[in-house]
Design a protein around this motif. Structure first.
Motif, short mmCIF file in Angstrom:
data_model
loop_
_atom_site.label_atom_id
_atom_site.label_comp_id
_atom_site.label_asym_id
_atom_site.label_seq_id
_atom_site.Cartn_x
_atom_site.Cartn_y
_atom_site.Cartn_z
N GLY A 111 8.53 5.55 14.33
CA GLY A 111 7.16 5.78 13.88
C GLY A 111 7.01 6.10 12.41
N ALA A 112 8.11 6.25 11.69
CA ALA A 112 8.00 6.52 10.25
C ALA A 112 7.43 5.30 9.53
CB ALA A 112 9.37 6.88 9.68
N VAL A 113 6.64 5.55 8.50
CA VAL A 113 6.04 4.49 7.69
C VAL A 113 6.43 4.72 6.24
CG1 VAL A 113 3.90 3.41 6.91
CG2 VAL A 113 4.09 4.23 9.26
N ILE A 114 7.05 3.71 5.64
CA ILE A 114 7.48 3.80 4.25
C ILE A 114 6.81 2.66 3.48
CG2 ILE A 114 9.44 3.76 2.67
CD1 ILE A 114 11.14 4.90 4.95
N ASN A 115 6.01 3.02 2.51
CA ASN A 115 5.18 2.02 1.83
C ASN A 115 5.91 1.39 0.64
OD1 ASN A 115 2.96 0.42 1.38
ND2 ASN A 115 1.59 2.09 0.85
N ILE A 116 5.33 0.35 0.12
CA ILE A 116 5.90 -0.43 -0.98
C ILE A 116 6.21 0.47 -2.18
CG2 ILE A 116 3.56 -1.03 -1.79
CD1 ILE A 116 4.74 -3.72 -2.72
N GLY A 117 7.37 0.25 -2.78
CA GLY A 117 7.75 0.96 -3.98
C GLY A 117 8.38 2.32 -3.76
N THR A 130 6.49 10.22 10.15
CA THR A 130 6.29 10.64 8.75
C THR A 130 5.76 9.46 7.95
OG1 THR A 130 8.00 12.32 8.83
CG2 THR A 130 7.49 11.43 6.68
N VAL A 131 4.86 9.74 7.00
CA VAL A 131 4.31 8.71 6.13
C VAL A 131 4.79 8.96 4.70
CG1 VAL A 131 2.22 7.69 5.16
CG2 VAL A 131 2.27 8.38 7.57
N ILE A 132 5.51 7.99 4.16
CA ILE A 132 5.96 8.05 2.77
C ILE A 132 5.13 7.05 1.98
CG2 ILE A 132 7.92 7.87 1.21
CD1 ILE A 132 8.26 10.03 3.36
N ALA A 151 2.16 11.77 -0.31
CA ALA A 151 1.07 10.93 -0.83
C ALA A 151 1.60 9.77 -1.67
CB ALA A 151 0.11 11.78 -1.66
N GLY A 152 0.90 8.66 -1.58
CA GLY A 152 1.24 7.48 -2.37
C GLY A 152 0.28 7.31 -3.53
N VAL A 153 0.74 6.64 -4.58
CA VAL A 153 -0.10 6.45 -5.76
C VAL A 153 0.08 5.03 -6.31
CG1 VAL A 153 -0.39 8.83 -6.51
CG2 VAL A 153 1.69 7.64 -7.10
N ILE A 154 -0.47 4.07 -5.62
CA ILE A 154 -0.52 2.71 -6.15
C ILE A 154 -1.78 2.55 -7.01
CG2 ILE A 154 -0.72 0.26 -5.53
CD1 ILE A 154 1.00 0.93 -3.07
N GLU A 155 -2.87 3.15 -6.55
CA GLU A 155 -4.05 3.22 -7.40
C GLU A 155 -4.63 4.63 -7.33
OE1 GLU A 155 -7.04 0.44 -6.21
OE2 GLU A 155 -7.28 1.31 -4.22
N PRO A 156 -5.19 5.14 -8.43
CA PRO A 156 -5.25 4.49 -9.75
C PRO A 156 -3.86 4.29 -10.33
CG PRO A 156 -5.86 6.81 -9.91
CD PRO A 156 -5.76 6.50 -8.46
N PRO A 157 -3.69 3.18 -11.07
CA PRO A 157 -2.34 2.80 -11.51
C PRO A 157 -1.70 3.75 -12.51
CG PRO A 157 -3.99 1.34 -12.45
CD PRO A 157 -4.70 2.17 -11.43
N ASN A 158 -2.48 4.60 -13.16
CA ASN A 158 -1.90 5.53 -14.14
C ASN A 158 -1.51 6.86 -13.52
OD1 ASN A 158 -4.48 6.38 -13.66
ND2 ASN A 158 -5.00 6.77 -15.81
N ALA A 159 -1.65 7.01 -12.19
CA ALA A 159 -1.29 8.26 -11.52
C ALA A 159 0.22 8.38 -11.38
CB ALA A 159 -1.95 8.32 -10.15
N ASN A 160 0.72 9.60 -11.40
CA ASN A 160 2.15 9.85 -11.25
C ASN A 160 2.52 9.93 -9.78
OD1 ASN A 160 2.72 10.06 -14.05
ND2 ASN A 160 1.91 12.15 -14.04
N PRO A 161 3.70 9.42 -9.42
CA PRO A 161 4.13 9.48 -8.03
C PRO A 161 4.65 10.85 -7.65
CG PRO A 161 5.86 8.49 -9.35
CD PRO A 161 4.70 8.73 -10.28
#
Length: 234
Positions: A111-117, A130-132, A151-161
């Motif tokens: 059930g874990a989810v790992i997003n792009i990047g 868990t959600v990454i 939390a993920g930060v694909i947008e806004p693009p200038n946000a820090n991961p």
């Protein structure tokens, strides 16, 4: 990958709606063109794009007596990661998108989810559900507890991961907000919501999270990771 690379990858990727179709009928001699067909003259399975199958079906429906279509996505821009190239333990039901990185001897639970990047360091365990989020960076020898959200930060693009250091243990249902850095050796209590950077070897708890003490021998004994769980026996 930075946000602009990910955005460009998604924007320029062909949007796909793959289908799997079970067919019965008079199938001998039919032209499947861009579709992949596995079967015989009376029954088979077709793999391919939804639009290609629609054209095939319209041209051959008089020869088809049974048809069952399955699909699990629509106009998807990001494929799943090729797990055969990953030197880790990936349990059923985990969803890992392409362009993420999974380190050696990691454990990714159901059930874990790992997003792009996202980047997961060696020997880190991502527990159940868990959600990454996109671009999150998690260090080596960590345990991210069940139901946690990074939390993920694909947008806004200038946000820090989100950046989590090595040897971090996070309890179940913890949340780390975008841009937060958690130093190596930290312990994050279950249900904690981390909204600001945390220095190394801190124990943080509460909503919002606050430092309650420094990691000591008692804390280490309660958060010890088990190496055998990360052993692939290869």
């Amino acid at each position: 990958m930075d946000s602009y690379e990910i955005i460009n990858f998604i924007a320029t990727s062909p949007k796909k709606t793959p289908v799997k179709v079970y067919l019965s009928g008079s199938l001998s001699g039919l032209s499947f063109d861009n579709l992949e067909f596995i079967g015989n003259e009376s029954f088979g399975i077709v793999f391919g794009e939804s639009s290609d199958f629609d054209k095939f079906y319209a041209a051959n429906k008089d020869k088809i007596t049974g048809c069952r279509l399955e699909n699990d996505r629509r106009n998807s821009a990001v494929p799943l990661l090729d797990l055969t190239k990953v030197n880790a333990r990936i349990e059923p039901g985990a969803i890992i998108r392409d362009k993420s990185e999974i380190g050696n001897n990691c454990v990714i639970m159901m059930g874990a989810v790992i997003n792009i990047g996202a980047v997961i360091g060696d020997r880190t365990m991502i527990d159940m559900n868990t959600v990454i989020g996109g671009r999150a960076i998690i260090g080596k020898d960590c345990h991210i507890g069940a139901g946690s959200v990074i939390a993920g930060v694909i947008e806004p693009p200038n946000a820090n991961p989100v950046i989590i250091g090595d040897n971090v243990v996070m309890g179940a249902n913890a949340v780390v907000l975008e841009g937060v850095k958690i130093g190596s050796g930290c312990v994050v209590a279950a249900g904690c919501v981390v909204i600001a950077d945390v220095p190394e070897n801190s124990v943080i708890a509460g909503v919002p999270g606050r430092i309650i003490k420094q990691v000591d021998d008692r804390t280490k004994s309660k958060t010890l990771l088990v190496e055998s769980l990360r052993n692939l026996n290869e």
